[in-house]
Design a protein around this motif. Sequence first.
Motif, short mmCIF file in Angstrom:
data_model
loop_
_atom_site.label_atom_id
_atom_site.label_comp_id
_atom_site.label_asym_id
_atom_site.label_seq_id
_atom_site.Cartn_x
_atom_site.Cartn_y
_atom_site.Cartn_z
N ILE A 1 -13.81 -46.80 -85.20
CA ILE A 1 -13.96 -48.30 -85.85
C ILE A 1 -13.23 -49.20 -84.93
O ILE A 1 -13.96 -50.45 -84.94
N ARG A 2 -12.29 -48.79 -84.02
CA ARG A 2 -11.78 -49.79 -83.06
C ARG A 2 -12.83 -50.42 -82.09
O ARG A 2 -12.72 -51.54 -81.87
N ILE A 3 -13.65 -49.47 -81.60
CA ILE A 3 -14.52 -50.00 -80.49
C ILE A 3 -15.75 -50.72 -81.03
O ILE A 3 -16.61 -51.15 -80.33
N ALA A 4 -16.04 -50.46 -82.56
CA ALA A 4 -17.14 -51.17 -82.99
C ALA A 4 -17.07 -52.59 -83.25
O ALA A 4 -16.05 -53.02 -83.73
N GLU A 5 -18.36 -53.09 -82.99
CA GLU A 5 -18.32 -54.42 -83.32
C GLU A 5 -19.12 -54.86 -84.60
O GLU A 5 -19.72 -53.96 -85.17
N LYS A 6 -19.13 -56.13 -85.27
CA LYS A 6 -19.76 -56.42 -86.37
C LYS A 6 -20.96 -55.94 -86.52
O LYS A 6 -21.51 -55.57 -87.79
N GLU A 7 -21.96 -56.01 -85.55
CA GLU A 7 -23.46 -55.41 -85.90
C GLU A 7 -23.49 -53.92 -85.59
O GLU A 7 -24.45 -53.52 -85.63
N ASP A 8 -22.50 -53.41 -85.26
CA ASP A 8 -22.51 -51.77 -85.33
C ASP A 8 -22.76 -51.11 -86.37
O ASP A 8 -22.24 -51.55 -87.32
N ILE A 9 -23.35 -49.88 -86.19
CA ILE A 9 -23.11 -48.88 -87.28
C ILE A 9 -22.51 -47.67 -86.58
O ILE A 9 -22.66 -47.07 -85.84
N VAL A 10 -21.28 -47.31 -87.84
CA VAL A 10 -20.69 -46.07 -87.38
C VAL A 10 -21.14 -44.81 -88.53
O VAL A 10 -20.84 -45.16 -89.77
N LEU A 11 -21.48 -43.76 -87.87
CA LEU A 11 -21.61 -42.71 -88.67
C LEU A 11 -20.44 -41.55 -88.31
O LEU A 11 -20.61 -41.03 -87.52
N LEU A 12 -19.85 -41.23 -89.43
CA LEU A 12 -18.69 -40.14 -89.47
C LEU A 12 -19.32 -38.98 -90.21
O LEU A 12 -19.39 -38.95 -91.44
N THR A 13 -19.49 -37.93 -89.63
CA THR A 13 -20.08 -36.60 -90.02
C THR A 13 -19.16 -35.36 -90.34
O THR A 13 -18.05 -35.61 -89.74
N ASP A 14 -19.70 -34.60 -91.02
CA ASP A 14 -18.75 -33.38 -91.32
C ASP A 14 -17.79 -33.26 -92.14
O ASP A 14 -17.29 -32.39 -92.38
N LYS A 15 -17.39 -34.19 -92.69
CA LYS A 15 -16.25 -34.33 -93.54
C LYS A 15 -16.47 -34.53 -94.86
O LYS A 15 -15.99 -34.08 -96.05
N GLY A 16 -17.37 -35.83 -95.24
CA GLY A 16 -17.71 -36.23 -96.51
C GLY A 16 -16.57 -36.28 -97.45
O GLY A 16 -15.83 -37.01 -97.28
N HIS A 17 -16.64 -35.65 -98.53
CA HIS A 17 -15.87 -35.88 -99.79
C HIS A 17 -14.49 -35.19 -99.53
O HIS A 17 -13.48 -35.31 -100.37
N GLU A 18 -14.48 -34.24 -98.59
CA GLU A 18 -13.08 -33.22 -98.52
C GLU A 18 -12.00 -34.02 -98.31
O GLU A 18 -11.97 -34.84 -97.51
#
Length: 494
Positions: free
Chosen positions: A444-461
């Motif tokens: 999140i820190r390195i991402a800018e407004k136009e960026d998309i961040v995809l966080l995988t492998d954890k989901g609802h846990e």
Amino acid sequence: MKTEELLNLIKIKTIQGIVPDFIEGIQMDSRNVGPGDIFVCITGYTVDGHEFVEDAVRRGASMIIAEKEISHVPDGLCVVRVKDSAKVLARLAAHLYGYPAAKLSTIGVTGTNGKTTVSHMIHELMGKAGQKSAVAGTLGFRSADTWAPTPNTTSDILSNLKMLEKAAESDCSAMIFETSSQGLVNGRMWGIELDIAVFTNLSHDHLDFHKSMESYGHAKGLLFSQLGQDVRKTKFAVLNQDDSWSASFSRMTPFETISYGLSAGADFQASQISYDEQGTEFMLESPEGTFAVKTAFIGKFNVYNVLAALAALYAYGMEIETMLEHLPEIYPVEGRMEKLASSDGPTVYIDYAHTPDAIEKAIDSLLPFKKGRLIVLIAGGNYRDQLKRPIMAEKASIADYVIITTNNPGQEPSREILQAYEKGMLHSRYTLIAERAEAVRHAIRIAEKEDIVLLTDKGHETTLLVGDRYLPYNEKEIVLEQLNFQAMNKEQVN
């Protein structure tokens, strides 16, 4: 119930001790045993129920069913020796609970990816159409007025029967089960006769358990062979026409198949697909004609999930127009391409993707909306299916920047986990961060407004296995806290 009635269901057995006239219940976990219960000793992969007979007796068990010789039991206690305790448990428990699966329609959903989304989509669409149903799987047991956690995607025999009983008592007309390959191999669905079996897809996963894709595919196929052979009954197999395993699964059952997919000839075929960040639209060719479809789910893989749910409900007997009327009201479940955004920060997606195929599909679904960078976090741990790690990294390499971290590392050294993934990277734009929460904050820190961040492998846990302890962990909370923190800092600077 009279004990004799139950014992008569077992053909091959040896009885020692005094048979009680009646039994109160049946248990496979000694901690749940009460006075007058039968305790069935199940030999599992990590726990052997035969080692807990003394505990069951202390708690009041009046009968023990076992496959092995039992010593150190009180004189006169009834011990019944059988060849397969798990099969006996399925037979006796189903009889004791009055065969609850026969009181409502049952739908089983299996596949590497998409089980949770398809199961809950079926459940939600039935609810919107005014029909009560229940669903059991990764997110727990849910009905119209009940929620309870479940330890596994596919629960044990007794838990499944208890959930079916609750669903029937709540006047549900159907119950949907997520059925994992391990659950099928371990017989967790024994004693539950299914009416509709649904297949989503099959790709690399769980090879630490199955050892080969052939064995993995055979495990999934058990769902379709377990539809049975009584063609006097109306049953269906719902199959993904675009997955090559569907042909094999079709041969495993005598019942009619309903196909879905994007290729020509599928009974439920999607064409003219249009994607945007708010959802997906496509034209549906179906047995009842052509329809325009609008859904809040994004990505090609979710088109398949929508088609699977529609085909399953068509097999169940719901009108297609009714389904499509309510489909726009159905939203992704927690942790499945769940979108989080702030006005001045990046757009973040949390997804349960934990296989190479799921990683690839999740990334593909976001690429059409990419304006800035695509930042992807991948993870794994606890010695689970190590063969897929470099392949997942290879799939993630399409992203502009990749963060490799851990998820449920357990006793496995973090360094070994990270290095295994690192071997698959196709470029040098990545970093290794062992601690997952810090890896998420970094994304999140390195991402800018136009960026998309995809966080995988954890989901609802909401837990993280570190060492031998499960620690509280909530990915969504971490993301929102970091987004809010950065937004506040920007306001102060301005």
